[in-house]
Write an enzyme that holds these catalytic residues in place. Structure first.
Site, PDB file in Angstrom:
ATOM      1  N   GLY A  12      43.054  43.888  41.412  1.00 43.67           N
ATOM      2  CA  GLY A  12      42.012  42.899  41.682  1.00 43.67           C
ATOM      3  C   GLY A  12      40.974  42.880  40.568  1.00 43.67           C
ATOM      4  O   GLY A  12      41.041  43.666  39.613  1.00 43.67           O
ATOM      5  N   PHE A  13      40.016  41.998  40.692  1.00 48.83           N
ATOM      6  CA  PHE A  13      38.971  41.824  39.679  1.00 48.83           C
ATOM      7  C   PHE A  13      38.242  43.137  39.396  1.00 48.83           C
ATOM      8  O   PHE A  13      38.309  43.685  38.289  1.00 48.83           O
ATOM      9  CB  PHE A  13      38.004  40.732  40.153  1.00 48.83           C
ATOM     10  CG  PHE A  13      36.682  40.693  39.441  1.00 48.83           C
ATOM     11  CD1 PHE A  13      36.613  40.607  38.063  1.00 48.83           C
ATOM     12  CD2 PHE A  13      35.499  40.723  40.169  1.00 48.83           C
ATOM     13  CE1 PHE A  13      35.380  40.576  37.402  1.00 48.83           C
ATOM     14  CE2 PHE A  13      34.271  40.679  39.526  1.00 48.83           C
ATOM     15  CZ  PHE A  13      34.210  40.612  38.146  1.00 48.83           C
ATOM     16  N   ASP A  33      48.287  48.152  45.155  1.00 52.03           N
ATOM     17  CA  ASP A  33      47.880  46.797  45.535  1.00 52.03           C
ATOM     18  C   ASP A  33      49.088  46.126  46.157  1.00 52.03           C
ATOM     19  O   ASP A  33      50.214  46.314  45.687  1.00 52.03           O
ATOM     20  CB  ASP A  33      47.417  46.019  44.290  1.00 52.03           C
ATOM     21  CG  ASP A  33      46.475  44.870  44.621  1.00 52.03           C
ATOM     22  OD1 ASP A  33      46.893  43.977  45.391  1.00 52.03           O
ATOM     23  OD2 ASP A  33      45.340  44.852  44.114  1.00 52.03           O
ATOM     24  N   LEU A  74      38.915  50.006  46.961  1.00 51.65           N
ATOM     25  CA  LEU A  74      38.399  48.669  46.644  1.00 51.65           C
ATOM     26  C   LEU A  74      39.247  47.564  47.248  1.00 51.65           C
ATOM     27  O   LEU A  74      38.964  46.383  47.037  1.00 51.65           O
ATOM     28  CB  LEU A  74      38.326  48.466  45.119  1.00 51.65           C
ATOM     29  CG  LEU A  74      37.087  48.995  44.384  1.00 51.65           C
ATOM     30  CD1 LEU A  74      36.937  50.497  44.505  1.00 51.65           C
ATOM     31  CD2 LEU A  74      37.132  48.612  42.905  1.00 51.65           C
ATOM     32  N   SER A  76      40.581  44.755  49.361  1.00 54.62           N
ATOM     33  CA  SER A  76      40.163  43.786  50.377  1.00 54.62           C
ATOM     34  C   SER A  76      40.069  42.416  49.728  1.00 54.62           C
ATOM     35  O   SER A  76      39.587  42.306  48.601  1.00 54.62           O
ATOM     36  CB  SER A  76      38.790  44.125  50.970  1.00 54.62           C
ATOM     37  OG  SER A  76      38.376  43.113  51.871  1.00 54.62           O
ATOM     38  N   TYR A 146      35.260  39.147  57.235  1.00 48.99           N
ATOM     39  CA  TYR A 146      34.900  39.978  56.082  1.00 48.99           C
ATOM     40  C   TYR A 146      33.711  40.879  56.398  1.00 48.99           C
ATOM     41  O   TYR A 146      33.749  42.085  56.168  1.00 48.99           O
ATOM     42  CB  TYR A 146      34.576  39.081  54.883  1.00 48.99           C
ATOM     43  CG  TYR A 146      34.272  39.845  53.612  1.00 48.99           C
ATOM     44  CD1 TYR A 146      35.251  40.608  52.978  1.00 48.99           C
ATOM     45  CD2 TYR A 146      33.009  39.786  53.029  1.00 48.99           C
ATOM     46  CE1 TYR A 146      34.977  41.299  51.812  1.00 48.99           C
ATOM     47  CE2 TYR A 146      32.726  40.473  51.848  1.00 48.99           C
ATOM     48  CZ  TYR A 146      33.715  41.232  51.246  1.00 48.99           C
ATOM     49  OH  TYR A 146      33.438  41.917  50.090  1.00 48.99           O
ATOM     50  N   TYR A 160      34.319  59.978  58.966  1.00 49.65           N
ATOM     51  CA  TYR A 160      35.137  60.983  58.278  1.00 49.65           C
ATOM     52  C   TYR A 160      34.271  61.989  57.533  1.00 49.65           C
ATOM     53  O   TYR A 160      34.643  63.158  57.385  1.00 49.65           O
ATOM     54  CB  TYR A 160      36.141  60.308  57.340  1.00 49.65           C
ATOM     55  CG  TYR A 160      37.503  60.164  57.978  1.00 49.65           C
ATOM     56  CD1 TYR A 160      38.562  60.967  57.591  1.00 49.65           C
ATOM     57  CD2 TYR A 160      37.709  59.237  58.993  1.00 49.65           C
ATOM     58  CE1 TYR A 160      39.811  60.850  58.198  1.00 49.65           C
ATOM     59  CE2 TYR A 160      38.948  59.108  59.611  1.00 49.65           C
ATOM     60  CZ  TYR A 160      39.994  59.921  59.206  1.00 49.65           C
ATOM     61  OH  TYR A 160      41.223  59.818  59.820  1.00 49.65           O
ATOM     62  N   THR A 176      29.079  40.088  41.995  1.00 49.12           N
ATOM     63  CA  THR A 176      29.506  40.595  40.699  1.00 49.12           C
ATOM     64  C   THR A 176      30.377  39.533  40.032  1.00 49.12           C
ATOM     65  O   THR A 176      31.132  38.828  40.708  1.00 49.12           O
ATOM     66  CB  THR A 176      30.301  41.902  40.871  1.00 49.12           C
ATOM     67  OG1 THR A 176      29.530  42.810  41.650  1.00 49.12           O
ATOM     68  CG2 THR A 176      30.607  42.544  39.531  1.00 49.12           C
ATOM     69  N   ARG A 187      33.669  31.755  44.717  1.00 52.02           N
ATOM     70  CA  ARG A 187      32.321  32.271  44.542  1.00 52.02           C
ATOM     71  C   ARG A 187      31.575  31.470  43.485  1.00 52.02           C
ATOM     72  O   ARG A 187      32.162  30.694  42.737  1.00 52.02           O
ATOM     73  CB  ARG A 187      32.363  33.766  44.209  1.00 52.02           C
ATOM     74  CG  ARG A 187      32.697  34.601  45.439  1.00 52.02           C
ATOM     75  CD  ARG A 187      32.827  36.075  45.157  1.00 52.02           C
ATOM     76  NE  ARG A 187      34.130  36.420  44.611  1.00 52.02           N
ATOM     77  CZ  ARG A 187      34.597  37.665  44.527  1.00 52.02           C
ATOM     78  NH1 ARG A 187      33.850  38.676  44.947  1.00 52.02           N
ATOM     79  NH2 ARG A 187      35.793  37.904  44.048  1.00 52.02           N
TER      80      ARG A 187
END
Length: 318
Positions: A12-13, A33, A74, A76, A146, A160, A176, A187
């Site tokens: 991802g990004f 991924d 990361l 999602s 989300y 945890y 970001t 976005r």
């Protein structure tokens, strides 16, 4: 022996940039991924790295990539376009996926960092937003897939830490941007860049007075790495406190691209936050971190990537 890091969402990004940074720091990296929203093209340059391994798998099912010293979770869907389409998958990766990744961190006594989000604050009634603010979130609205996935991610991460002693960290990431974002991300900055470079009208939702704070990806990754090496287990805002209206951002993109585009106003989506700005006092104090790259500079640094992406898309359509 090189420290070994697991990066979920590694195609991802943010994940791809984090893999770059970890490899540059001398880590061995295994990226996983399922390519629901990730892209192999943005990690192609890493496939020749001897210290990099990519595994295509779904973390919503139990998995084990072998012993690791660090876990960066990361994975999602992160853009409105993606999580509105993949709502169930977003909820699953925030719950089942997080559970399985935490199990790996527990098994190997690894340091763990999860990417949470400013969306935990919802449409905030406190401004700027401190980590102590509990938020104003619509738990059944269209964005809830989300927002609530990330809020559950935080709750499970803290559980945890408390019950199993896992060495956890929570980064609340604000908007970001930078190279490797998808053109159809949905976005603000990818939308504006794409429209400006095509010569289309820039779509501003509502009257454009709603605000956002934009952090260039290089600054964001530095903040995540500093948080990883800290002893802080509670959430930390990692974002840029410079605040801009959406309308101001549109004008800046037009100026930097040299576009002749105009601005078109459209209906504001449901539950769209009216303001968003991080209070980064905690990051400054605990991590000695704050972003260095102002918006105009970051937009210029991203321009070549978006120009090439628009040209590639146009060539495919031709």
């Amino acid at each position: 022996m090189k420290p070994r890091a697991l990066v979920t969402g590694g195609a991802g990004f943010l994940g791809s940039h984090l893999c770059d940074a970890l490899l540059a720091e001398g880590y061995s990296v295994v990226a996983v991924d399922n390519l629901l929203t990730g892209r192999l093209s943005i990690i192609e340059h890493l496939r020749r790295e001897g210290n990099f391994e990519f595994l295509q798998l779904d973390i919503n099912r139990q998995f084990d990539c072998g012993e690791v010293n660090y876990v960066f979770h990361l994975a999602s869907p992160a853009s409105p376009v993606d999580y509105m389409i993949h709502g169930i998958e977003t909820l699953k990766v925030g719950s089942l996926g997080t559970l399985h990744v935490l199990e790996i961190a527990q098994k190997y006594s690894a340091k763990y960092l999860v990417s949470s989000t400013s969306e935990c604050y919802g449409d905030p009634l406190e401004h700027p937003q401190k980590e102590t603010y509990w938020g104003n979130v619509n738990s059944i609205g269209p964005r809830s897939v989300y927002d609530e996935a990330k809020r559950f991610t935080e709750a499970l991460t803290m559980a945890y830490n408390r019950y199993h002693g896992v060495d956890t960290r929570i980064a609340r990431i604000f908007n970001t941007y930078g190279p490797r974002m998808q053109l159809n991300d949905g976005r603000v900055i990818p939308n504006f860049m794409k429209q400006a470079l095509r010569g289309d009208d820039l779509t501003v939702y509502g009257d454009g007075t709603q605000t956002r704070s934009f952090c260039y990806v290089r600054d964001e990754i530095e903040g995540l790495l500093r948080l990883t090496e800290s002893n802080e287990h509670f959430p930390v805002n990692i974002g840029n406190p410079d605040e801009f209206t959406i309308l101001e951002c549109a004008h800046r993109v037009i100026a930097i691209t040299g576009s002749q585009s105009r601005i078109r106003f459209d209906k504001l989506p449901q539950d769209d936050p009216k303001q968003r700005r991080p209070d980064i006092t905690k990051a400054r104090t605990l991590l000695g971190w704050e972003p260095k790259i102002p918006l105009d500079a970051g937009l210029r640094m991203s321009l070549d990537y978006f120009r090439e992406a628009v040209a590639s898309e146009a060539a495919l359509r031709a």
